[in-house]
Scaffold this active site. Structure first.
Site, PDB file in Angstrom:
ATOM      1  N   SER A 103     -20.572 -12.709   0.922  1.00  0.00           N
ATOM      2  CA  SER A 103     -21.871 -13.213   1.373  1.00  0.00           C
ATOM      3  C   SER A 103     -21.983 -14.738   1.291  1.00  0.00           C
ATOM      4  O   SER A 103     -22.884 -15.313   1.886  1.00  0.00           O
ATOM      5  CB  SER A 103     -22.988 -12.576   0.546  1.00  0.00           C
ATOM      6  OG  SER A 103     -22.756 -12.788  -0.833  1.00  0.00           O
ATOM      7  N   HIS A 147     -26.994 -16.402  -4.795  1.00  0.00           N
ATOM      8  CA  HIS A 147     -26.442 -17.336  -3.808  1.00  0.00           C
ATOM      9  C   HIS A 147     -26.954 -18.761  -3.963  1.00  0.00           C
ATOM     10  O   HIS A 147     -28.128 -18.965  -4.273  1.00  0.00           O
ATOM     11  CB  HIS A 147     -26.767 -16.824  -2.399  1.00  0.00           C
ATOM     12  CG  HIS A 147     -26.252 -15.442  -2.163  1.00  0.00           C
ATOM     13  ND1 HIS A 147     -27.053 -14.335  -2.226  1.00  0.00           N
ATOM     14  CD2 HIS A 147     -25.002 -15.005  -1.904  1.00  0.00           C
ATOM     15  CE1 HIS A 147     -26.315 -13.251  -2.016  1.00  0.00           C
ATOM     16  NE2 HIS A 147     -25.063 -13.631  -1.813  1.00  0.00           N
ATOM     17  N   ASP A 149     -31.195 -17.530  -4.166  1.00  0.00           N
ATOM     18  CA  ASP A 149     -31.678 -16.256  -4.718  1.00  0.00           C
ATOM     19  C   ASP A 149     -30.871 -15.944  -5.971  1.00  0.00           C
ATOM     20  O   ASP A 149     -30.184 -16.814  -6.503  1.00  0.00           O
ATOM     21  CB  ASP A 149     -31.621 -15.141  -3.667  1.00  0.00           C
ATOM     22  CG  ASP A 149     -30.194 -14.814  -3.245  1.00  0.00           C
ATOM     23  OD1 ASP A 149     -29.236 -15.287  -3.889  1.00  0.00           O
ATOM     24  OD2 ASP A 149     -30.024 -14.077  -2.253  1.00  0.00           O
TER      25      ASP A 149
END
Ligand SMILES: *[C@@H]1O[C@H](CO)[C@@H](O)[C@H](O)[C@H]1NC(C)=O
Ligand SMILES: *[C@@H]1O[C@H](CO)[C@@H](O)[C@H](O)[C@H]1NC(C)=O
Ligand SMILES: *[C@@H]1O[C@H](CO)[C@@H](O)[C@H](O)[C@H]1NC(C)=O
Ligand SMILES: *[C@@H]1O[C@H](CO)[C@@H](O)[C@H](O)[C@H]1NC(C)=O
Ligand SMILES: *[C@@H]1O[C@H](CO)[C@@H](O)[C@H](O)[C@H]1NC(C)=O
Length: 357
Positions: free
Chosen positions: A37, A325, A322
């Site tokens: 991600s 990340h 978040d």
């Protein structure tokens, strides 16, 4: 007399030939991206069964005027920013290259296989993402298409000049921290990661990979998700696993280069780089390095960033977007380091040098 050409004219001509040859030689035609991600630019949007998605606001609140594209960030991620440094467009998601486009043309311009949730181990989040072996399988399809269309020599020449970027390993380590039963020792676990990494990198070498950019894992124990589990302190074991994995991955690349002299690479010690931002926030422009910008609860990390989450206004001074990340601001610092930086953070050469080979 007309036939005698002054010496300086010859050297000026030679100089131009050397200059233009050198310039053409150093151009990177495309980037092929593998990862999780931290680099996903939308592949998971096209996995109907996956819950690992970021295709909703406030993700992307700073992306092109506020667009949720599937990036797990407020804005651009490392894959976008590295492409920018190389003067290339961001490589599009493999799963969004539509059937009616000219595949050869699309594949020549670079492709991203990165998929949120992926780890170097095939078992990590299997069913929810393109695993690392899946990503390499998909690249072999790309490579075969290019070989069939252009011939082996031209396809391999193109790939040998292209950059292959890897941002993967964090999800395996996060999984390990959640494991309660049948937990291998940290060293055994890291060895299994490195063994999978070696298999895939060797496959890629056979398929034509020659220029590797490898972004090591960050201090995962200092993510808001991990801090919430230990007052607000970093989880020491996750950080230690990251250091062990980075050391092993860097040794693996070094050993591969000894075996394959035409392989070159840049390795970023992202763990050490990010620990510097944590220790000296002001020096790097941060006012908040513990709490997530988007989410709920302690450090905004008890509940992930959801469509109804509140989020901070000062994204440029937050290190984390978040619970897992980084913000675009953090990725910009890291990208500048891997592109222009030097040892001990980036070695044996930086991406600028790699792109000029
Ligand atoms: C997918 O492709 C379409 C058409 O090219 C484009 O408009 C869209 O932005 C792409 N989505 C992603 C996530 O890249
Ligand atoms: C597809 O793109 C390649 C590379 O640009 C080109 O050589 C080829 O002619 C194109 N094929 C078609 C059917 O347009
Ligand atoms: C919790 O934080 C303290 C202080 O930083 C540290 O010494 C300890 O190792 C941490 N515990 C875990 C499980 O990481
Ligand atoms: C290097 O080559 C040796 C001998 O073929 C092999 O045993 C080893 O696994 C290779 N190492 C890497 C990292 O490719
Ligand atoms: C936000 O959405 C989640 C999931 O849809 C829901 O469980 C939660 O209660 C909502 N929170 C608020 C504050 O509305």
């Amino acid at each position: 007399m007309a036939s005698s050409v002054p010496c300086y004219v010859i050297s000026v001509v030679l100089c131009f030939i050397v200059f233009f040859h050198g310039y053409a030689h150093g151009t990177v035609p495309a980037m092929y991206v593998f990862g999780d991600s931290l680099a996903d630019v939308g592949n998971n949007d096209y996995l109907p069964l996956s819950v690992l998605k970021a295709n909703f606001l406030p993700n992307g609140v700073d992306y092109n005027g506020g667009q949720a594209t599937g990036r797990f960030s407020n804005g651009k991620n490392s894959a976008d920013l590295l492409a920018e440094k190389l003067g290339l467009p961001t490589s599009p998601p493999y799963l969004n290259i539509s059937s009616d486009t000219n595949k050869t043309k699309a594949f020549l311009n670079g492709v991203s296989f990165a998929s949120g949730g992926a780890g170097v181990l095939d078992s990590t989040n299997k069913g929810q993402c393109l695993t690392f072996p899946d990503q390499v399988d998909d690249f072999s399809t790309v490579q075969k298409t290019l070989v069939d269309a252009l011939g082996s020599d031209a396809a391999m020449d193109h790939l040998s000049k292209s950059i292959f970027c890897f941002i993967i390993g964090s999800n395996d380590i996060l999984d390990y921290t959640r494991e309660i039963v049948f937990k291998p020792t940290p060293q055994d676990f890291v060895n299994s990661m490195l063994s999978s990494l070696k298999d895939q990198l060797q496959r890629l070498y056979t398929l034509g990979t020659r220029k590797v950019v490898f972004v090591g894992t960050g201090p995962i124990g200092c993510c808001p998700s991990q801090r919430t589990q230990n007052s607000t302190n970093c989880d020491a074991q996750a950080n230690q696993l990251s250091v062990m994995y980075n050391k092993g991955a860097s040794n693996l690349l070094h050993d591969m280069k000894s075996n394959y002299s035409d392989l070159s690479y840049s390795f970023l010690d992202a763990s050490s780089a990010l620990l510097q931002y944590l220790r000296y926030p002001a020096k790097y422009g941060f006012t908040e390095v513990k709490a997530a910008c988007c989410g709920h609860g302690n450090l905004n990390a008890n509940i992930p960033c959801l469509p109804n989450s509140s989020y901070c206004n000062n994204r440029k001074s937050h290190m984390f977007w978040d619970l897992f990340h980084p913000t675009e601001a953090t990725d910009r610092l890291l990208t500048t380091t891997i592109f222009d930086g030097a040892a001990p953070l980036v070695y044996p050469i930086n991406v600028k040098q790699l792109s000029n080979l």
